[in-house]
Design a protein around this motif. Sequence first.
Motif, PDB file in Angstrom:
ATOM      1  N   SER A 176       0.899  -1.164  -0.141  1.00 42.28           N
ATOM      2  CA  SER A 176      -0.020  -0.136   0.001  1.00 42.28           C
ATOM      3  C   SER A 176       0.959   1.288  -0.153  1.00 42.28           C
ATOM      4  O   SER A 176       0.517   2.215  -0.769  1.00 42.28           O
ATOM      5  CB  SER A 176      -0.854  -0.088   1.069  1.00 42.28           C
ATOM      6  OG  SER A 176      -0.187   0.409   2.293  1.00 42.28           O
ATOM      7  N   ARG A 200       2.173   1.644  -3.512  1.00 39.44           N
ATOM      8  CA  ARG A 200       1.067   2.133  -4.297  1.00 39.44           C
ATOM      9  C   ARG A 200       0.678   3.652  -4.262  1.00 39.44           C
ATOM     10  O   ARG A 200       0.778   4.328  -5.076  1.00 39.44           O
ATOM     11  CB  ARG A 200      -0.214   1.442  -4.029  1.00 39.44           C
ATOM     12  CG  ARG A 200      -1.120   1.274  -5.088  1.00 39.44           C
ATOM     13  CD  ARG A 200      -2.109   0.490  -4.580  1.00 39.44           C
ATOM     14  NE  ARG A 200      -1.986  -0.908  -4.564  1.00 39.44           N
ATOM     15  CZ  ARG A 200      -2.156  -1.758  -3.588  1.00 39.44           C
ATOM     16  NH1 ARG A 200      -2.367  -1.443  -2.227  1.00 39.44           N
ATOM     17  NH2 ARG A 200      -1.740  -3.208  -3.533  1.00 39.44           N
ATOM     18  N   TYR A 210       1.375   6.796  -6.804  1.00 35.47           N
ATOM     19  CA  TYR A 210       0.178   7.545  -6.968  1.00 35.47           C
ATOM     20  C   TYR A 210       0.539   8.983  -6.857  1.00 35.47           C
ATOM     21  O   TYR A 210       0.234   9.719  -7.512  1.00 35.47           O
ATOM     22  CB  TYR A 210      -0.964   7.241  -5.828  1.00 35.47           C
ATOM     23  CG  TYR A 210      -2.172   8.242  -5.837  1.00 35.47           C
ATOM     24  CD1 TYR A 210      -2.952   7.992  -6.497  1.00 35.47           C
ATOM     25  CD2 TYR A 210      -2.143   8.911  -4.704  1.00 35.47           C
ATOM     26  CE1 TYR A 210      -4.201   8.932  -6.434  1.00 35.47           C
ATOM     27  CE2 TYR A 210      -3.136   9.862  -4.413  1.00 35.47           C
ATOM     28  CZ  TYR A 210      -4.193   9.674  -5.446  1.00 35.47           C
ATOM     29  OH  TYR A 210      -5.282  10.646  -5.262  1.00 35.47           O
ATOM     30  N   ASN A 213      -3.795  -2.598 -13.416  1.00 40.18           N
ATOM     31  CA  ASN A 213      -3.051  -1.622 -13.061  1.00 40.18           C
ATOM     32  C   ASN A 213      -3.821  -0.318 -13.459  1.00 40.18           C
ATOM     33  O   ASN A 213      -3.042   0.958 -13.026  1.00 40.18           O
ATOM     34  CB  ASN A 213      -1.497  -1.820 -14.233  1.00 40.18           C
ATOM     35  CG  ASN A 213      -0.840  -3.064 -13.579  1.00 40.18           C
ATOM     36  OD1 ASN A 213      -0.807  -3.132 -12.081  1.00 40.18           O
ATOM     37  ND2 ASN A 213      -0.105  -3.611 -14.256  1.00 40.18           N
ATOM     38  N   LEU A 236      -4.933   2.470 -10.657  1.00 43.45           N
ATOM     39  CA  LEU A 236      -4.125   3.555 -10.076  1.00 43.45           C
ATOM     40  C   LEU A 236      -4.200   4.839 -10.732  1.00 43.45           C
ATOM     41  O   LEU A 236      -4.638   5.954 -10.133  1.00 43.45           O
ATOM     42  CB  LEU A 236      -2.778   3.209  -9.853  1.00 43.45           C
ATOM     43  CG  LEU A 236      -1.726   3.919  -9.123  1.00 43.45           C
ATOM     44  CD1 LEU A 236      -2.094   3.874  -7.589  1.00 43.45           C
ATOM     45  CD2 LEU A 236      -0.350   3.580  -9.301  1.00 43.45           C
ATOM     46  N   TRP A 264      -6.208  -1.024   0.259  1.00 39.53           N
ATOM     47  CA  TRP A 264      -5.522  -0.460  -0.893  1.00 39.53           C
ATOM     48  C   TRP A 264      -4.269   0.740  -0.702  1.00 39.53           C
ATOM     49  O   TRP A 264      -3.407   0.805  -1.324  1.00 39.53           O
ATOM     50  CB  TRP A 264      -6.511   0.107  -2.039  1.00 39.53           C
ATOM     51  CG  TRP A 264      -5.880   0.097  -3.491  1.00 39.53           C
ATOM     52  CD1 TRP A 264      -5.790  -1.119  -3.968  1.00 39.53           C
ATOM     53  CD2 TRP A 264      -5.995   1.212  -4.336  1.00 39.53           C
ATOM     54  NE1 TRP A 264      -5.557  -0.614  -5.431  1.00 39.53           N
ATOM     55  CE2 TRP A 264      -5.479   0.697  -5.394  1.00 39.53           C
ATOM     56  CE3 TRP A 264      -6.269   2.483  -4.008  1.00 39.53           C
ATOM     57  CZ2 TRP A 264      -5.121   1.575  -6.563  1.00 39.53           C
ATOM     58  CZ3 TRP A 264      -5.879   3.486  -5.056  1.00 39.53           C
ATOM     59  CH2 TRP A 264      -5.516   3.070  -6.457  1.00 39.53           C
ATOM     60  N   THR A 265      -4.690   1.695   0.253  1.00 39.54           N
ATOM     61  CA  THR A 265      -3.954   2.648   0.706  1.00 39.54           C
ATOM     62  C   THR A 265      -3.534   2.568   2.106  1.00 39.54           C
ATOM     63  O   THR A 265      -4.289   1.859   2.987  1.00 39.54           O
ATOM     64  CB  THR A 265      -4.457   4.337   0.255  1.00 39.54           C
ATOM     65  OG1 THR A 265      -5.416   4.312   1.459  1.00 39.54           O
ATOM     66  CG2 THR A 265      -5.025   4.176  -0.973  1.00 39.54           C
TER      67      THR A 265
END
Lengths: 313, 298
Positions: A85, A88, A92, A170, A173, A262-263
């Motif tokens: 996360s 990611r 991001y 993918n 994102l 996810w985050t």
Amino acid sequence: MTVSTRTPRTASRRGRRAGAPYSFLAPALILFTLFMAAPIAYAGYLSLRRVKISGLGLGAGARTEVWAGLSNYARSLSDPDFLPSVYRVGLYGLIVVPAMLGLALLMALLLDAGRTRVGTFSRTSIFLPYAVPAVVGSLLWGFLYLPRVSPVTDVLGKLGVTAPDVLTGNWTLWAVANIAVWGGTGFNMIVIYTSLRAIPTDLFEAARLDGASDKQIAFRIKIPIVTPSLIMTFVFSLIATLQVFAEPMTLKPLSNTISSTWTPLMKVYRDAFVRNDVYSAAATSVVIAVATFAVSFGFLKLVGNRAFNQEDA
Amino acid sequence: MSVSTARPVAPVTAAPPPTVRGKRRSSPLATVLLLLGAVYALFPVVWVLIAASKSSGELFSTFTLAPSTHLLDNIGDLSAYRDGLYWRWMANTALYAGVGGAASTVVSAMAGFALAKYDFPGKRFVFNVILAGVLVPGVILAIPQYLLLAKVGLTNTYWSVLLPSMITPYGIYLCRIFAAAAVPTEVLEAARIDGAGDWRTLARVVLPMMRAGLVTVFLFQFVAIWNNFMLPYIMLGDDHLYPLTVGLNGLLNQGASQPAMYITVVTGALISIIPLVALFLGLQRYWRVDLGAGAVKA
């Protein structure tokens, strides 16, 4: 605070009552202590605690809180969901912050150069998404991303191309990043534009008479002057980006790719409120906060802290 | 940094721009780029306006930008949803943003004025703490705020969202700049000689002089609270207390099992952005925000 009215008239340097500034500050300081300082301290405390279960874990006395040392931190950092996360969100941030601020700067410079008749319309339009909550923005884009709704699917379909489902794999994102760029560009554009308008015209009129192009004026004169605003927008964008929460939480029902971790912030939420493990959640949030604070503070130090001035009063 | 270039700050409704800037040969490239930006920004908004007029079936079958005639039906369905719960969310949001925004503006104005115009022991410390507060990421606050408010039984109440919204370190920072720029020390001296106490001076002299800056701080905080999701999402369990963001998030989740709900969500999204958009267009002149105000100029 009624102290000030009773304070004897001991003159301060400026000749007013000494208690007044404290009573003016009192509401802010009380709220700051209750809703910022205390929660931060409490998060630090919780991150070092854990529940000890004695016996079968039944009855009121069976669960007691004890010191845990750094075990929550170890658990949080070694959680297989945590590092992915973080990566990611790092990726991001690398997409969102440059794209958003680059667009904001470009639009602000174009508006400031004043060589168009659509300035007012464009400025208002581009600023408009700031009035749209992240949840609603995500909802709108979320529908537009659905292949059955997306106009891109229709257009590409006519050309015989199958459009990708951007809420899978993918692509996700980028789909979330687009929402953040869409929502944040306008506000940052206005901030930069306001600084640009404050530049005295004579600073670049001379350069223009000497034949400098708009591009040269932008890069040699305008951008250096608005650097403090750029620094501020960068720091605020960075802090907001690392805490992304509302966008993926809203898209979650529309996308199988977005997990409940996810985050990093989504993981904190899950640990605290789904798994009822506030200790681990506290440790994770301390890690994120310290990292965010270190990055933003370090950045301000790096650029010489030109954005916040502290001593002009 | 011994800098005193704090120029009068922009939000004090800046003077009309010099005419030189507006009257130059227009550049097609600039126009095209700006229009592209506008189209990108407006596209989802235009879409929701159109989509809210579609029927539930049309939402997923007709062309994206093809309007239909069901807007009033959709608004009717939205209003009927659990006896008008949506409108209650709207009223809650207005309450949170209005009361929270007003309270935080007053708190910030008082603190900012004290930091700008008084000398007192501890001033530097207080200012540095507040400055550090600007950089505190909300993540560290959410869970402990919840747990601490739970200890005093305030979670799942209006207070749990209102109280944490009343403190904004950035608002205090801005107010300090506004007070330093807009309130001359001589005026304060004059008020004192006329016999006005500190509170009277604040209410009658200082706040009116800071008015334009205070509107900006209020708008900032109003929008921040209106758009906030995480705080109410964590604090509230009773959906009668929800603001629009949390309510719409819940509706969308229901849509996963009842696709007929989707058109209600879309209609709700459309109506939810109307008040803020109106506020924006009406108060545009106050959105001249200079975040780097008072900073050193390179």
